[in-house]
Design an enzyme around this catalytic site. Structure first.
Site, short mmCIF file in Angstrom:
data_model
loop_
_atom_site.label_atom_id
_atom_site.label_comp_id
_atom_site.label_asym_id
_atom_site.label_seq_id
_atom_site.Cartn_x
_atom_site.Cartn_y
_atom_site.Cartn_z
N ASN A 109 3.68 100.95 -22.94
CA ASN A 109 3.96 102.26 -22.34
C ASN A 109 3.14 103.31 -23.08
O ASN A 109 2.76 103.11 -24.24
CB ASN A 109 5.45 102.58 -22.47
N HIS A 111 3.52 107.35 -24.15
CA HIS A 111 4.54 108.39 -24.22
C HIS A 111 3.89 109.64 -24.82
O HIS A 111 3.23 109.55 -25.86
CB HIS A 111 5.70 107.91 -25.09
N SER A 138 1.32 108.53 -27.77
CA SER A 138 1.47 107.24 -28.44
C SER A 138 1.50 106.11 -27.41
O SER A 138 2.16 106.23 -26.38
CB SER A 138 2.81 107.18 -29.19
N ASP A 147 11.56 104.20 -25.94
CA ASP A 147 10.44 104.75 -26.74
C ASP A 147 10.50 104.36 -28.22
O ASP A 147 10.09 105.13 -29.09
CB ASP A 147 10.40 106.28 -26.61
C1 GAR Z 1 1.68 111.01 -19.00
O1 GAR Z 1 1.43 112.14 -19.77
C2 GAR Z 1 2.56 110.04 -19.74
O2 GAR Z 1 2.37 110.06 -21.13
C3 GAR Z 1 3.93 110.54 -19.39
O3 GAR Z 1 3.84 110.93 -18.05
C4 GAR Z 1 2.51 111.36 -17.77
C5 GAR Z 1 2.03 110.64 -16.53
O4 GAR Z 1 0.86 111.23 -16.05
N1 GAR Z 1 4.89 109.52 -19.59
C6 GAR Z 1 6.17 109.75 -19.96
O5 GAR Z 1 6.62 110.88 -20.12
C7 GAR Z 1 6.99 108.52 -20.16
N2 GAR Z 1 8.24 108.83 -20.79
P1 GAR Z 1 -0.06 110.49 -15.00
O6 GAR Z 1 0.82 110.08 -13.82
O7 GAR Z 1 -1.05 111.51 -14.58
O8 GAR Z 1 -0.68 109.33 -15.66
#
Ligand code: GAR
Length: 321
Positions: A109, A111, A138, A147
């Site tokens: 994942n 995060h 991360s 997480d």
């Molecule tokens: C990313 O910034 C990712 O790190 C976060 O969601 C966004 C997705 O963006 N993930 C989380 O918050 C997971 N808990 P994207 O759809 O443009 O890749």
């Protein structure tokens, strides 16, 4: 080029990380290919990009379904696509413990925080409110606790004066797009990387009492019992004598045991050249899903079979109770 890992990407939203992973996979040396993009939201913008790229997609809304039933639908799509690794990229649903355990070591994942800081939601808002100088992102292994799995890679992103959660999120994404494809490539290539496998083996072997490492016929070997009278209990063999295996060689109890292991589980065990004749077994390390606890047990057993009595006496006493 060795066979590529086959990854399934789970998204819920824009899918910009998914796009970064897909375009990195278009570069020839990339060790993975994207075989599926799946979502819990049929309207997720990333699905259209994946379709345009000719990648199989799957979308199933989770509304009205139990967590287990929805996870099962996602998992069926993953298995049908023949994926061996799941990469979560903005997948905003918690997966059931059973699902996570089945994919342990094979699910990553990303995060948007410097874990272990700010698990969960609203990471950027919390970092700004705390007056932190840095936010970041991360990449980590997914475990049942949210997480909290092993962090594989991180990038720091400075928080600028006047940053809002949105402006910061946007900048962190640039960092994510660089980090995620590299971290995934590194991770899926690990199981066939001799340096990684040796480092892992070395840590386990040298954790046993009175051990040292000494090269023997060009291979790293591990001994117990001191400088002069030490005995070898393990060797690291990197594709020796025409085998494709990177392997750990350890002592078994007998030739019968060795032959039974090789017959029952040829995907794990083999009879190595030379050493096999004296009852050593080869345990193949360059395969996905190595059980490192089992490797540690083999090392311990082999160590114990040649360790001086003064080191093993206490253990035998313990065994009697
Ligand atoms: C990313 O910034 C990712 O790190 C976060 O969601 C966004 C997705 O963006 N993930 C989380 O918050 C997971 N808990 P994207 O759809 O443009 O890749």
């Amino acid at each position: 080029m060795a066979e590529k890992a086959r990854i399934a990407i789970f998204i819920s939203g824009a899918g910009t990380n998914m796009a970064a992973l897909v375009y990195a996979s278009r570069i020839a040396e990339c060790p993975y290919e994207v075989v599926l993009v799946a979502s819990n939201d049929p309207a997720a913008a990333g699905l259209a990009l994946a379709q345009a790229e000719g990648i199989a997609t799957f979308a199933h809304p989770h509304k009205g379904m139990t967590r287990d039933a929805h996870d099962a639908a996602m998992e069926t799509a993953v298995l049908e696509a023949g994926a061996d690794t799941i990469v979560l990229a903005g997948y905003m649903r918690i997966l059931s413990d059973g699902f996570v355990e089945r994919w342990a070591g094979r699910m990553l994942n990303i995060h948007p925080s410097l874990l272990p800081l700010y698990k969960g939601l609203d990471t950027h808002g919390r970092a700004i409110a705390a007056g932190d100088r840095y936010a970041g992102t991360s990449v980590h292994l997914v475990t049942p606790e949210l997480d909290a799995g092993e962090v594989l890679a991180q990038v720091r992103v400075p928080i600028a004066a006047g940053d809002t959660p949105d402006s910061l999120a946007e900048r962190v994404k640039f960092a994510e797009h660089q980090l995620y494809p590299r971290a995934v490539a590194e991770y899926v290539g690990r199981w066939r990387d001799p340096a990684h496998l040796l480092a892992r083996l070395r840590a386990l072997a040298l954790a046993l009492a009175e051990t040292d490492e000494r090269e023997s016929h060009g291979s790293p070997g591990f001994r117990v019992g001191g400088e002069k009278s030490g005995k070898y209990f393990a060797y690291f063999a990197d594709q020796h004598h025409g085998t494709p295996h990177i392997a750990l060689l350890v002592r078994t109890g007998s030739m019968d045991e060795l032959l039974a292991l090789v017959e029952d589980q040829p995907e794990i065990y083999f009879k190595p050249a030379y050493y096999g004749a004296s009852g050593w077994v080869g345990i193949i390390l360059n395969r996905p899903g190595v059980d490192w606890d089992e490797v540690a047990e083999w090392l311990h057993r082999s160590w114990r079979s040649v360790a001086p009595k003064r080191l093993t006496r206490m253990m035998y006493i313990a065994d009697e109770f």
